[in-house]
Design a protein around this motif. Sequence first.
Motif, PDB file in Angstrom:
ATOM      1  N   THR A 178       0.744  -1.372   0.323  1.00 21.05           N
ATOM      2  CA  THR A 178       0.475   0.387  -0.141  1.00 21.05           C
ATOM      3  C   THR A 178       0.898   1.337  -0.315  1.00 21.05           C
ATOM      4  OG1 THR A 178      -1.385  -1.293   1.142  1.00 21.05           O
ATOM      5  CG2 THR A 178      -1.688   0.982   1.566  1.00 21.05           C
ATOM      6  N   ARG A 199      -1.105   8.440   0.757  1.00 22.09           N
ATOM      7  CA  ARG A 199      -1.893   8.171   1.444  1.00 22.09           C
ATOM      8  C   ARG A 199      -1.248   8.440   3.404  1.00 22.09           C
ATOM      9  NH1 ARG A 199      -5.531   3.653   0.492  1.00 22.09           N
ATOM     10  NH2 ARG A 199      -3.833   2.670  -0.548  1.00 22.09           N
ATOM     11  N   ASP A 245      -4.069   6.578   8.056  1.00 23.95           N
ATOM     12  CA  ASP A 245      -5.366   5.375   7.065  1.00 23.95           C
ATOM     13  C   ASP A 245      -4.555   4.573   5.941  1.00 23.95           C
ATOM     14  OD1 ASP A 245      -6.671   7.856   7.313  1.00 23.95           O
ATOM     15  OD2 ASP A 245      -6.529   8.726   5.628  1.00 23.95           O
ATOM     16  N   ARG A 260      -5.299   2.152   9.191  1.00 24.45           N
ATOM     17  CA  ARG A 260      -6.679   1.549   9.274  1.00 24.45           C
ATOM     18  C   ARG A 260      -7.199   0.789   7.994  1.00 24.45           C
ATOM     19  NH1 ARG A 260      -9.938   4.301  13.115  1.00 24.45           N
ATOM     20  NH2 ARG A 260      -8.600   5.885  14.026  1.00 24.45           N
ATOM     21  N   GLU A 261      -6.440   1.198   7.231  1.00 26.01           N
ATOM     22  CA  GLU A 261      -7.086   0.381   5.594  1.00 26.01           C
ATOM     23  C   GLU A 261      -6.951  -1.029   5.917  1.00 26.01           C
ATOM     24  OE1 GLU A 261      -6.111   2.932   2.882  1.00 26.01           O
ATOM     25  OE2 GLU A 261      -7.499   4.701   3.826  1.00 26.01           O
ATOM     26  N   THR A 262      -5.700  -1.055   5.903  1.00 25.64           N
ATOM     27  CA  THR A 262      -4.918  -2.093   5.636  1.00 25.64           C
ATOM     28  C   THR A 262      -5.065  -3.613   6.628  1.00 25.64           C
ATOM     29  OG1 THR A 262      -3.024  -1.574   6.965  1.00 25.64           O
ATOM     30  CG2 THR A 262      -2.556  -1.198   4.907  1.00 25.64           C
ATOM     31  N   ALA A 272      -8.231  -3.273   7.953  1.00 26.53           N
ATOM     32  CA  ALA A 272      -9.548  -3.723   7.999  1.00 26.53           C
ATOM     33  C   ALA A 272      -9.818  -4.555   6.185  1.00 26.53           C
ATOM     34  CB  ALA A 272     -10.583  -2.564   7.580  1.00 26.53           C
ATOM     35  N   GLN A 273      -8.229  -4.519   5.994  1.00 24.85           N
ATOM     36  CA  GLN A 273      -8.841  -5.521   3.990  1.00 24.85           C
ATOM     37  C   GLN A 273      -8.518  -6.164   4.270  1.00 24.85           C
ATOM     38  OE1 GLN A 273      -6.641  -3.505   0.926  1.00 24.85           O
ATOM     39  NE2 GLN A 273      -6.589  -5.502  -0.372  1.00 24.85           N
ATOM     40  N   ASP A 325     -15.038  -0.257  13.487  1.00 21.08           N
ATOM     41  CA  ASP A 325     -13.358   1.095  12.830  1.00 21.08           C
ATOM     42  C   ASP A 325     -12.990   0.803  15.156  1.00 21.08           C
ATOM     43  OD1 ASP A 325     -14.803   1.554  11.157  1.00 21.08           O
ATOM     44  OD2 ASP A 325     -16.769   3.242  12.141  1.00 21.08           O
ATOM     45  N   GLY A 363      -9.595  -0.783  14.597  1.00 17.44           N
ATOM     46  CA  GLY A 363      -8.581   0.799  13.514  1.00 17.44           C
ATOM     47  C   GLY A 363      -7.974   1.229  14.639  1.00 17.44           C
TER      48      GLY A 363
END
Length: 225
Positions: free
Chosen positions: A51, A58, A62, A65-67, A69-70, A81, A84
């Motif tokens: 990422t 980014r 972020d 959190r995003e990695t 969640a994915q 949430d 994260g």
Amino acid sequence: MKLPTWITFDCYDTLVKFPIDRVTREILGTRADTIDIDEFLAAFEALRFQTTTSGPYRPYRDVLRETLAQSMREYGLPYQDADGDALLGAVPTWGPYPDVPPALERLRQQCKLAIITNSDDDIMASNVANIGVPIDRVITAEQARAYKPSPVIFDYALRALGCEVDEILHVAQGFEYDIVPAHALGWRRVWINRYGKSGDPAYGPYHELPDLSGLPALLGMTASS
């Protein structure tokens, strides 16, 4: 080794502990009982690297959190949430390895110290405060709008520090993130091999130390200096 004007350091796993695997295990709790947790953690780490090295910049918060969640969704785990939040909240609390503050105190007597880190300004401010030793300049991915191992952040560091390549010594644990790109750019390097990994002479010459305690002596600093 000739004393540099600037010693630049990676932060996480070089100066500051980075127990992201332990924190992630705690966040997952019993949800991890149905998966291979070691495989999950390796996939989570690989996704963070992917990422930050592809696509537009980014913020690090972020990315975390995003990695997370994915990764959880790919392993069939429910993400909230709060997961994260817990991960992001842990990072600023992490502090230095025991060998770091005394080594930095000696080094700063004769060299300027800087950090080049894949992090956000506010997160890193807390980690630097936890180190407890003054750092002359902190350069983040947020400032450079790029993550290591991109040469963009290293070039940004040169401009920010106002110096030439031969005035810098870069010290880092991350081989792929730091030692490899710094080699390509002609920076002098010291690899802090805290985990006993195998290096690669193709990216030499570089010095190798198990921790920071031996760095002052490597630079020719005596106990009284």
